[in-house]
Design a protein around this motif. Structure first.
Motif, PDB file in Angstrom:
ATOM      1  N   VAL A  35      38.211 -23.770 153.286  1.00 51.11           N
ATOM      2  CA  VAL A  35      36.780 -24.003 153.456  1.00 51.11           C
ATOM      3  C   VAL A  35      36.052 -22.788 152.924  1.00 51.11           C
ATOM      4  CG1 VAL A  35      34.925 -24.375 155.105  1.00 51.11           C
ATOM      5  CG2 VAL A  35      37.109 -25.470 155.447  1.00 51.11           C
ATOM      6  N   GLY A  36      35.236 -23.005 151.914  1.00 47.41           N
ATOM      7  CA  GLY A  36      34.515 -21.885 151.318  1.00 47.41           C
ATOM      8  C   GLY A  36      33.040 -22.012 151.584  1.00 47.41           C
ATOM      9  N   ASP A  37      32.302 -20.927 151.374  1.00 40.79           N
ATOM     10  CA  ASP A  37      30.858 -21.090 151.468  1.00 40.79           C
ATOM     11  C   ASP A  37      30.192 -20.537 150.231  1.00 40.79           C
ATOM     12  OD1 ASP A  37      29.155 -18.465 153.032  1.00 40.79           O
ATOM     13  OD2 ASP A  37      31.217 -18.407 152.316  1.00 40.79           O
ATOM     14  N   VAL A  38      28.975 -20.963 150.029  1.00 39.10           N
ATOM     15  CA  VAL A  38      28.315 -20.730 148.751  1.00 39.10           C
ATOM     16  C   VAL A  38      28.038 -19.248 148.520  1.00 39.10           C
ATOM     17  CG1 VAL A  38      25.976 -21.072 149.603  1.00 39.10           C
ATOM     18  CG2 VAL A  38      26.523 -21.697 147.261  1.00 39.10           C
ATOM     19  N   GLU A  57      25.965 -28.406 148.487  1.00 35.99           N
ATOM     20  CA  GLU A  57      26.406 -28.062 149.830  1.00 35.99           C
ATOM     21  C   GLU A  57      26.517 -26.541 149.964  1.00 35.99           C
ATOM     22  OE1 GLU A  57      26.968 -30.208 152.199  1.00 35.99           O
ATOM     23  OE2 GLU A  57      26.581 -31.950 150.929  1.00 35.99           O
ATOM     24  N   SER A  58      26.296 -26.033 151.174  1.00 35.82           N
ATOM     25  CA  SER A  58      26.476 -24.601 151.374  1.00 35.82           C
ATOM     26  C   SER A  58      27.889 -24.288 151.871  1.00 35.82           C
ATOM     27  CB  SER A  58      25.431 -24.047 152.332  1.00 35.82           C
ATOM     28  OG  SER A  58      25.458 -24.772 153.518  1.00 35.82           O
ATOM     29  N   SER A  90      34.447 -22.494 159.903  1.00 37.16           N
ATOM     30  CA  SER A  90      33.464 -21.411 159.917  1.00 37.16           C
ATOM     31  C   SER A  90      33.385 -20.809 161.315  1.00 37.16           C
ATOM     32  CB  SER A  90      32.106 -21.879 159.415  1.00 37.16           C
ATOM     33  OG  SER A  90      31.803 -23.158 159.873  1.00 37.16           O
ATOM     34  N   GLY A  91      33.680 -21.609 162.342  1.00 36.48           N
ATOM     35  CA  GLY A  91      33.756 -21.083 163.695  1.00 36.48           C
ATOM     36  C   GLY A  91      34.861 -20.054 163.829  1.00 36.48           C
ATOM     37  N   LYS A  92      36.024 -20.348 163.209  1.00 33.65           N
ATOM     38  CA  LYS A  92      37.145 -19.430 163.226  1.00 33.65           C
ATOM     39  C   LYS A  92      36.803 -18.093 162.590  1.00 33.65           C
ATOM     40  CE  LYS A  92      41.228 -22.240 162.993  1.00 33.65           C
ATOM     41  NZ  LYS A  92      42.055 -22.926 162.003  1.00 33.65           N
ATOM     42  N   GLY A  93      36.092 -18.149 161.482  1.00 37.32           N
ATOM     43  CA  GLY A  93      35.747 -16.936 160.753  1.00 37.32           C
ATOM     44  C   GLY A  93      34.907 -15.967 161.578  1.00 37.32           C
ATOM     45  N   GLU A  94      34.054 -16.528 162.446  1.00 38.44           N
ATOM     46  CA  GLU A  94      33.138 -15.659 163.188  1.00 38.44           C
ATOM     47  C   GLU A  94      33.828 -14.935 164.340  1.00 38.44           C
ATOM     48  OE1 GLU A  94      30.020 -18.298 164.256  1.00 38.44           O
ATOM     49  OE2 GLU A  94      29.507 -18.593 162.148  1.00 38.44           O
TER      50      GLU A  94
END
Lengths: 135, 208
Positions: B57-60, B81-82, B203-207
């Motif tokens: 899962v990547g983000d922009v 998508e972001s 993204s929850g994991k990343g935080e």
């Protein structure tokens, strides 16, 4: 004239019931579940045709009381399939009403969700057996 | 001068190669052809590890950073998508398209759906006392006590079939309108929900 009116009432009733019952099944997401789990999305239209024929078969069976001489084995297979369908239906209903998420939120369980699901399954099985054998 | 680059990232991309470039996951628009070709090859993610199936899962923001490394003056505009998902599988489709396996699954699902549809209609009829209702209609219209199935039952069955057909909007190969069928709509909604859940989880994991 009488016959025409009768036919019209019967016809309209059938159409209304059909859309209601199958809209319910669609909304609950039984077909969606079955199709996504098996990754056969391409054949969505075929499944819908099967629903049409299945619905017609059930309707004819319950209204005209046909006999299907398949014996115990046939009844077993049909009952197994029907049970699977109802099982999916029941859990999809729970999912739509978000019973499990709310429950797990209330009692603050985030890990071990698979165990809850397993308990759910066993509970359903037990419930069905108890109802059939002791009531 | 700043060079405007517009990228539209797709929510989900399936790849079979380990090195994923920007052009795999996004549509890119840029007035300068040189910049376009340079940015197109920009690496978004490289799948390491031995697993045959991986998900990323990547983000922009990371993508914009990567573009800036290549081209510091670029003004990147994201119109897609972001957050996005990249699915990697070393041999996509091999087992999935095994025709025997697919038709086996289809037979099982088809059987469940067929019996299930019949089952739900029967259980509805029993629950709502439809046969008695139909007899009642027959009696109301003719004054004769019905003896066995009547013409109302037949009309009802035809109505039921047509009702389902109208609901699903097609029979066999013939479609009534160009709209997608209810099942297709449900399927695409379901897939959308699954994708956003995957993104949320990652993204929850990343935080943390």
């Amino acid at each position: 004239m009488k016959i025409l009116a009768m036919v019209f009432v019967g016809f309209a009733g059938g159409a209304a019931v059909a859309t209601a019952v199958f809209a319910f099944i669609m909304l609950i997401g039984v077909l969606t579940k079955l199709v996504t789990v098996t990754k056969t999305q391409k054949h969505a239209m075929m499944y819908e045709d099967i629903v049409v024929f299945g619905g017609l078969t059930g309707c004819l069976l319950s209204l005209f009381q046909f006999q299907i001489p398949l014996g115990d084995a046939g009844a077993c297979v049909v009952a197994l399939l029907a049970g699977m369908f109802v099982g999916v239906l029941a859990l999809c209903l729970a999912e739509v009403l978000s019973a499990v998420p709310i429950l797990s939120r209330r009692i603050k369980i985030k890990e071990k969700l698979p165990i809850i699901v397993l308990c759910f399954t066993l509970g359903k099985c037990m419930g069905a057996l108890i109802q059939f054998y002791y009531m | 001068m700043d060079q405007n680059i517009y990228i539209k990232i797709k929510k989900k991309t399936e790849v079979t190669k380990r090195k994923v470039t920007l052009s795999d996951v996004a549509d890119i628009s840029c007035s300068d052809k040189n910049v376009y070709h340079k940015v197109k090859e920009c690496c978004v993610h490289e799948f390491l590890g031995k697993e045959k199936k991986q998900e990323y899962v990547g983000d922009v923001l990371a993508v914009i950073e990567a573009i800036h490394l290549l081209h510091p003056n670029a003004a990147v505009q994201s119109v897609g998508e972001s957050d996005f998902i990249i699915d990697y599988a070393s041999e996509h489709k091999n087992e999935k398209t095994n025709p025997f396996y697919v038709s086996f699954k289809m037979t099982v699902v088809g059987a469940i759906i067929f019996v299930g549809a019949a089952f739900s209609i029967i259980s509805f009829h029993e629950d709502a006392a439809v046969p008695r209702t139909l007899d009642f209609i027959y009696r109301t219209f003719t004054g004769i006590e019905p003896d066995g199935p009547t013409i109302v039952n037949i009309a009802y069955s035809i109505g039921l079939t047509l009702g389902v057909i109208v609901f699903f909007n097609h029979t066999l190969k013939y479609k009534m309108t160009d709209e997608p069928t209810p099942l297709e709509v449900e399927l695409s909604t379901y897939e959308d929900e699954v994708e956003s859940t995957v993104i949320d989880k990652q993204s929850g994991k990343g935080e943390q």
